[in-house]
Structure formats: structure tokens, C-alpha cells
Write an enzyme that holds these catalytic residues in place. Structure first.
Site, PDB file in Angstrom:
ATOM      1  N   HIS A   1     -10.475   0.862   1.654  1.00 33.50           N
ATOM      2  CA  HIS A   1     -10.349   1.934   2.404  1.00 33.50           C
ATOM      3  C   HIS A   1     -11.491   1.765   3.455  1.00 33.50           C
ATOM      4  CE1 HIS A   1      -8.880   5.739   4.300  1.00 33.50           C
ATOM      5  NE2 HIS A   1     -10.112   5.756   4.793  1.00 33.50           N
TER       6      HIS A   1
ATOM      7  N   LYS B   1      -8.962  -0.363  -6.178  1.00 35.04           N
ATOM      8  CA  LYS B   1      -9.037   0.267  -4.812  1.00 35.04           C
ATOM      9  C   LYS B   1     -10.438   1.209  -4.713  1.00 35.04           C
ATOM     10  CE  LYS B   1      -7.518   2.071  -1.056  1.00 35.04           C
ATOM     11  NZ  LYS B   1      -6.719   3.027  -0.598  1.00 35.04           N
TER      12      LYS B   1
ATOM     13  N   HIS C   1       1.590   5.361  -1.641  1.00 26.85           N
ATOM     14  CA  HIS C   1       1.346   6.539  -2.405  1.00 26.85           C
ATOM     15  C   HIS C   1       2.559   6.944  -2.876  1.00 26.85           C
ATOM     16  CE1 HIS C   1      -2.800   6.578  -0.935  1.00 26.85           C
ATOM     17  NE2 HIS C   1      -2.530   6.176   0.226  1.00 26.85           N
TER      18      HIS C   1
ATOM     19  N   ASP D   1       1.448   2.654   3.577  1.00 26.40           N
ATOM     20  CA  ASP D   1       0.426   3.850   3.345  1.00 26.40           C
ATOM     21  C   ASP D   1       1.223   5.068   3.290  1.00 26.40           C
ATOM     22  OD1 ASP D   1      -1.771   5.311   2.654  1.00 26.40           O
ATOM     23  OD2 ASP D   1      -2.618   5.030   4.835  1.00 26.40           O
TER      24      ASP D   1
ATOM     25  N   HIS E   1       0.719  -1.105   0.151  1.00 23.54           N
ATOM     26  CA  HIS E   1      -0.066  -0.081   0.073  1.00 23.54           C
ATOM     27  C   HIS E   1       0.808   1.222   0.019  1.00 23.54           C
ATOM     28  CE1 HIS E   1      -3.840   2.056   1.458  1.00 23.54           C
ATOM     29  NE2 HIS E   1      -3.019   2.982   1.151  1.00 23.54           N
TER      30      HIS E   1
ATOM     31  N   HIS F   1      -4.671  -0.809   5.722  1.00 25.21           N
ATOM     32  CA  HIS F   1      -4.290  -0.129   7.069  1.00 25.21           C
ATOM     33  C   HIS F   1      -5.245  -0.405   8.245  1.00 25.21           C
ATOM     34  CE1 HIS F   1      -6.827   2.624   5.156  1.00 25.21           C
ATOM     35  NE2 HIS F   1      -6.113   3.211   4.154  1.00 25.21           N
TER      36      HIS F   1
HETATM   37  C1  NCD Z   1      -3.609   9.221   2.010  1.00 20.86           C
HETATM   38  C2  NCD Z   1      -3.206  10.208   0.840  1.00 20.86           C
HETATM   39  O1  NCD Z   1      -2.541  11.184   1.096  1.00 20.86           O
HETATM   40  O2  NCD Z   1      -3.115   9.866  -0.341  1.00 20.86           O
HETATM   41  N1  NCD Z   1      -3.740   9.717   3.292  1.00 20.86           N
HETATM   42  C3  NCD Z   1      -3.874   8.998   4.392  1.00 20.86           C
HETATM   43  O3  NCD Z   1      -3.744   9.873   5.435  1.00 20.86           O
HETATM   44  N2  NCD Z   1      -3.435   7.828   4.376  1.00 20.86           N
HETATM   45  C4  NCD Z   1      -4.918   8.665   1.373  1.00 20.86           C
HETATM   46  C5  NCD Z   1      -5.455   7.368   2.149  1.00 20.86           C
HETATM   47  O4  NCD Z   1      -4.862   6.348   2.024  1.00 20.86           O
HETATM   48  O5  NCD Z   1      -6.288   7.161   3.085  1.00 20.86           O
HETATM   49 ZN    ZN Z   2      -3.465   5.139   1.431  1.00 17.10          ZN
END
Ligand code: NCD
Ligand code: ZN
Length: 344
Positions: A136, A99, A15, A247, A13, A174
Site C-alpha cells: 500500500h 501485504k 477484499h 481493490d 487485489h 492500486h
Molecule cells: C480498503 C478496505 O476497505 O479494506 N479500502 C480502500 O479504500 N481501498 C483498504 C485498502 O486497500 O486501502
Molecule cells: Zn485494498
């Protein structure tokens, strides 16, 4: 000096953002992880296979020559996602999952799903083609307390979903509560969960220790100590349905330190080091490799990585901030010490 060599981990996971921001952070992940499930919540969201493949190319174009790193792409599920798109994704060699964001749940979730029933046809197609659904897991109703949003999601959305789609593979992303831990433990084999370093290391007091701490704000929000302990127990239990997903979600320092700060914690800079700290504190460093480098791969049907990483038990100082596009990002543990170090 104590060292620990494990198969190179995977991050299920992540970003990675895009453009200059992507360029400034991708090496942190590529040094530590062989593969990562890449979240599709760009602006605009990655909703088609074509867009996912183009994003994958952009990731490759900014990767350092070494090490070799495989981005595993995902699609962002919307109520408009065509069944044909799901079929194309299942056939693609590079798209590994879809997702689900409840509309408005988190960063760039505006085009998420307003009612799970609206995407039943897409979920049917995913179950048929064995494409995993990554959830999520929070309800978004304004009347639900923010600390209860995950447990409410399990009762209201996830539990009925599992009854209806018994062959759909689902990852509850998460997880943060003892409710989620218990639910996954008792759930079917088609259900698994990812666990972040920040939910293992911190409880909700850390959001307010000595003042408001925007860099500890993420979604799902940090929970009370008994929940943190339950998540640690799950991660270190050796149960293959709990595996690593950072995450890691960087935002510019100015976006976090604001009257309305963004949700997301940047952990890619020291993720495996921090997981090692958690496993060591729990007295089961010998289980780290299963959690970081085997269980997730097994759930996704991927071969194990052949490369290894070595961690050294030697304190290092985490920088106060790091370059992030034209700005800076404040990493997890910023300005403090980290006990395990990656040998580079
Ligand atoms: C994530 C993001 O900033 O893309 N933020 C977070 O707090 N985890 C989005 C997400 O996965 O909820
Ligand atoms: Zn995330």
C-alpha cells in the site's frame, strides 16, 4: 450484438471480508474471476499461515458450487512477523504474497508497519524465498497532503527499498498517479503495479460532484484528471508490469454514509465490465485480456486460466444497493447504466 470472449480474468487485489458479508459478496467475484489475491486486513488481521489457511477454508465454505474459484492468500506484515512465518508462507501452496500497510494508512491498518527498517529482516527472508511484497504505497505523515501521499511514498520508501532489495518482487498496489506510472515503467522487472477500475474511470471531481459522494471515497484517494489519464495509458499500454487488481473493498452503506465514512469502493459486482468500458474508450479492447488475464499471472508465476468469460455490449442497470451481511452495500455505478454485460 458485439461480444467479447477472453480468458477468465484474475483479480490481483481483492477484499472479501468475512462471515455473512463474505457470503453475500463472494459470488460477484467468482463469476468474473478465476483467482484473486485476498487481502489480509480482517479484524484481527491475517498474520500467520494458519490463519490464512483457515480464512481460505471459510471462503470455500461459502462459495457457490459453480464456478470454481481459487483464493490466493496473503499475510499481513507486522513488525512482529516471525521469520519462520515468512518461510512457512513461502513453502505453503496457498499463500502467495505478504501485504505491507503503513501503520494507520487505511481500513484496519492499525497493526501495520511504523518504519520500513523495522521489517528489513522479514523483507530479506521474502527476497530469499521469492515471496512477493504487496505495498500500500502511501506515506501516512499528517503533514503530507493526502493527494501527495503516493508520490512521497515512492521517493521516501519505495525507491530506497528497491536499491537495498534488488531481488525482492514488489507490487505497488492500486496506483493512482503519473509519478507511480513513470516509476514502474522505469523500474526493474521485479516491480509491477495493479490498477483499479475506479482510478481508471474517475478523477477527484467525482468525490464532490453536486455534493459529497461517500461511495467514491477510497484510499488511495481519487486524483486529478492528468493522473487518471496517466493510469489509463499505463493500463492500456500493453506493458506487462501493469495488471488488474480491483481493490474492491465493500463497506456497509451505513458505514460509508456517515460523519466519518469508511474508505473503500465495491466494484466486484461489475469490475470486468467496467474495465472493458475503459479499454473500449481508449480504443484498445484487444489489450484487455493481456491486462486482465495474462500479465498478473505471469508476474506471479501462475498458469493461465483455461476458462473464459464472455461480455456482451448491451446496457444494463446497476442496482442502487446489494445485500451485504445484515446490511446493504452500494456498488460502483449504483443506480446508473453499465455498457458491457457479463453473459451468465
Ligand atoms: C480498503 C478496505 O476497505 O479494506 N479500502 C480502500 O479504500 N481501498 C483498504 C485498502 O486497500 O486501502
Ligand atoms: Zn485494498
Amino acid at each position: 450484438m458485439q461480444t467479447l470472449t477472453i480468458r477468465k480474468p484474475d483479480d490481483f487485489h481483492l477484499h472479501l471480508r468475512d462471515g455473512e458479508e463474505l457470503q453475500s459478496i463472494v459470488a460477484d467475484t467468482a463469476l468474473r474471476f478465476a483467482r484473486a489475491i485476498i487481502m489480509p486486513n480482517l479484524k484481527p488481521a491475517v498474520t500467520t499461515v494458519e490463519e490464512a489457511l483457515a480464512y481460505r477454508e471459510r471462503i470455500f465454505s461459502v462459495l457457490p458450487d459453480k464456478p470454481d474459484f481459487q483464493p490466493l492468500m496473503t499475510l499481513y506484515l507486522t513488525e512482529k512477523t516471525a521469520i519462520n512465518e515468512i518461510e512457512q508462507a513461502a513453502k505453503s501452496d496457498h499463500v502467495y504474497a505478504v501485504k505491507y500497510y503503513p501503520a494507520g494508512a487505511t481500513t484496519n491498518a492499525e497493526s501495520g508497519v511504523t518504519d520500513i527498517e523495522n521489517v528489513y529482516p522479514q523483507l530479506e527472508a521474502m527476497a530469499e524465498s521469492n515471496l512477493p511484497l504487496l505495498m500500500h504505497g502511501e506515506v501516512t505523515d499528517a503533514d503530507v497532503d493526502i493527494f501527495d501521499r503516493e508520490s512521497e511514498f515512492i521517493g521516501r520508501i519505495l525507491s530506497p527499498l528497491l536499491e537495498r532489495f534488488d531481488s525482492l518482487r514488489i507490487v505497488l498496489e492500486h496506483i493512482t498517479t503519473s509519478d507511480a506510472v513513470g516509476f514502474v515503467m522505469q523500474g526493474p522487472e521485479s516491480l509491477a503495479a495493479t490498477i483499479t477500475p475506479h482510478h481508471l474511470l474517475m478523477n477527484r471531481n467525482r468525490l464532490f460532484s453536486g455534493g459529497l459522494r461517500p461511495h467514491h471515497y477510497c484510499l488511495p484517494v481519487l486524483k486529478a484528471e492528468q493522473h487518471r489519464q496517466a493510469v489509463v495509458t499505463a493500463a492500456t499500454s500493453g506493458n506487462p508490469r501493469f495488471f488488474l487488481g480491483t481493490d474492491s473493498a465493500p463497506h456497509a452503506q451505513t458505514e460509508k454514509e456517515s460523519a466519518c465514512g469508511c474508505a473503500g469502493i465495491y466494484s466486484a459486482h461489475n469490475a470486468i465490465e467496467l474495465y472493458a468500458e475503459v479499454f473500449e474508450a481508449a480504443g484498445c479492447l484487444d489489450r484487455l485480456e493481456d491486462f486482465s488475464s495474462r500479465f498478473g499471472a505471469a508476474f506471479y508465476g501462475l498458469p493461465l486460466n483455461e476458462q473464459t468469460v464472455t461480455l456482451i455490449n448491451q446496457t444494463w442497470h446497476v442496482p442502487a444497493s446489494l445485500p451485504f451481511g445484515s446490511g446493504r452495500v452500494v456498488p460502483l455505478r449504483a443506480g446508473k447504466d453499465c455498457q458491457w454485460q457479463l453473459r451468465q
